[in-house]
Design an enzyme around this catalytic site. Sequence first.
Site, PDB file in Angstrom:
ATOM      1  N   ASN A   1       0.839  -1.195   0.000  1.00  0.00           N
ATOM      2  CA  ASN A   1       0.000   0.000   0.000  1.00  0.00           C
ATOM      3  C   ASN A   1       0.880   1.254   0.000  1.00  0.00           C
ATOM      4  O   ASN A   1       0.829   2.081   0.911  1.00  0.00           O
ATOM      5  CB  ASN A   1      -0.943  -0.007   1.209  1.00  0.00           C
ATOM      6  CG  ASN A   1      -2.138   0.905   1.015  1.00  0.00           C
ATOM      7  OD1 ASN A   1      -2.229   1.640   0.027  1.00  0.00           O
ATOM      8  ND2 ASN A   1      -3.058   0.881   1.965  1.00  0.00           N
TER       9      ASN A   1
ATOM     10  N   HIS B   1      -8.252   3.223   9.442  1.00  0.00           N
ATOM     11  CA  HIS B   1      -8.937   2.019   8.978  1.00  0.00           C
ATOM     12  C   HIS B   1     -10.291   1.822   9.639  1.00  0.00           C
ATOM     13  O   HIS B   1     -11.150   1.145   9.068  1.00  0.00           O
ATOM     14  CB  HIS B   1      -8.068   0.778   9.239  1.00  0.00           C
ATOM     15  CG  HIS B   1      -6.995   0.563   8.223  1.00  0.00           C
ATOM     16  ND1 HIS B   1      -5.759   1.156   8.314  1.00  0.00           N
ATOM     17  CD2 HIS B   1      -6.973  -0.182   7.075  1.00  0.00           C
ATOM     18  CE1 HIS B   1      -5.021   0.788   7.278  1.00  0.00           C
ATOM     19  NE2 HIS B   1      -5.725  -0.015   6.507  1.00  0.00           N
TER      20      HIS B   1
END
Length: 660
Positions: A349, A381
């Site tokens: 990522n 998240h």
Amino acid sequence: MLEPPKFIDNDNYDGSRYFTWLADLCGLSVDLINFLICQISALFLASLFRSILHPSKVSSAVRHTFALTLGLFFGYFCFGQQAIHIAGLPAVCYIVIRTQSPRIVQRSVMLVAMTYLLCIHLIRQIYDYGSYSLDITGPLMIITQKVTSLAFSIHDGFVRQNKDLTKAQQYHAVYKLPTTLEYFSYVLHFQGLMAGPLVFYKDYIEFVEGYNLLKRPPTNANLDNRRSEYVLEPSPTKTVVKKVIGSMVCAFIFMKFVKMYPVKNMKDDDFVEHTSIAYKFWYAMMATTCIRFKYYHAWLLADAICNNSGLGFTGYDKDGNSKWDLISNINVLSFEFATNMRDAINNWNCGTNRWLRTIVYERVPKKYGTILTFTLSAVWHGFYPGYYLTFATGAVMVTSARFARRMFRYRFQQTQFNRMFYDILTCLTTRLVMGYTTFPFVLLEFMGSINLYLKFYLCLHLVALSTMFILPTFIRGEKRVSKSVSDEKLQISEDLCKEMDGAENSKKAVNAIAIANGTVNIPHDKENDLSDELTKPNLNTSACAREAVSVKHDQCEMDQLSSKLKEKIEAETKNIEEFIDKTVTDTVTGIVEFKKDLMRDCEYPTLISQDGLRKRTNVNGESNTMDESSAFLKKEIEVINAVVQQANVLPAVLSNGHAK
């Protein structure tokens, strides 16, 4: 033949259900079908965006409008009424950007964007706990990265001085507030709405307005009507096809193997209580690996879409090959075969890593950088406990890995076999640690993750803590040279060709260059002596640095000057030759001949001692004193320096082996 996993339709999904028949035919849920339809459509539309709507053919306003319109359409198609949030969050943040002072705009936007995102996370967690279906939180997470990075870039450009910024911050600094069209096009453009990757504001504006195709892109200016300075833009077809094929392969692996290692089994009582610890480790590794291939598929496809529209082109390498790695989000092989946690994280990522580094790691005190970076990543998240367990464990593992690397790595660098053994061992260890660390991230639940950690007896947690607090008292780690001493050694290596007044031997020059280039480790018992020896004010050498490096290994005092140093020298010699051939044209003939003479002398030197006077004997047996040789070499080096200064280049080949 394995059956594809069965995906159950989610009643809470608010997107289009027009292609339900196709979902039933494929055995997938309708939300995944909609996602694939949008991404495949975007892949083909990106080609039209690059060709028909090229910046040399249409205005930037047309390109902005097209990208924004498609992004809004895809958002509504996939998320229905929830798409109001993909417009609501950036709208609120744009008001903040326009109304708040640049001195506090970055904090204000961060607070507003994260609050909005976390509210959506919480609502989703309440009505659809533990679901993996397509949801508006995915695009909102990317949008949050964009608006916050833009706010920090505005703060850097309007408030901070250039000398106080890092190189990355200087590059991304924004000196002109975006217009409404520019802002919403950047936040909602169709190439990166569904799955990213993150592109910084300056890169996106240069791409839309054509600055990335200019030899010298202007800053915060508009393109004029003259298009004569465009560099040759290569076709991204080869790169796109490669990434699309990679995405399909990853999707196939995920579909075929995820059913063999379902994540839900890790919280079943039968698995927890009646399997061995070795099998638990294996299952955690395989389950998390299978889940990763879903992300590989999405990120590679999203990267291909961006490249197919022309976004991501960064120019050409030294061999003339085009590079499309500006916004690449994943390096699959580099992640899967990483030899430490740091390299694994850096290749996973990548867009989020760049975002976290830009807005957190580089702006907080260094001692808090790791923990604050992991904290923001966990909060970004959502609120599932498994996220926080993963990032807390990850912070411990990364920190302990630094200690372990410092204590053990230098002990395995003496021979090629030892280095290979170390790399294989650390690669396997990283796979084990990665599965142990990340299974709570996919399990999501707190008690399920804790129960499994207890069945692991918290073994890797204990190993990590012991590595940080106990082992350093018994095992001496590799000593690091202080910055000031390192700078002095670097300067010494750069000046070796200038210091030609004679020396006791050429071994000091060998050691100086090897240390400056980082190709050897300094033994603990000789580090201080060597440092004092190298930093004497009257450092002399018997020949130039290139000749000194050619001393045979069996004549050197340091065991570390083995095959690794030889390979480094060969690489540096090749870099020197390429530098000379590319930067100097007609006037380089004499320099090339001089370089060849030096290399020939380096291959056949014989040092003898007679009446205390050091001489060099050539192939024919004729000898010249070092004073005459030194004077000649000095004169030739002055000629080289004069030519280099006229070409406005800085070779720096002795310090790092690269021509800058």
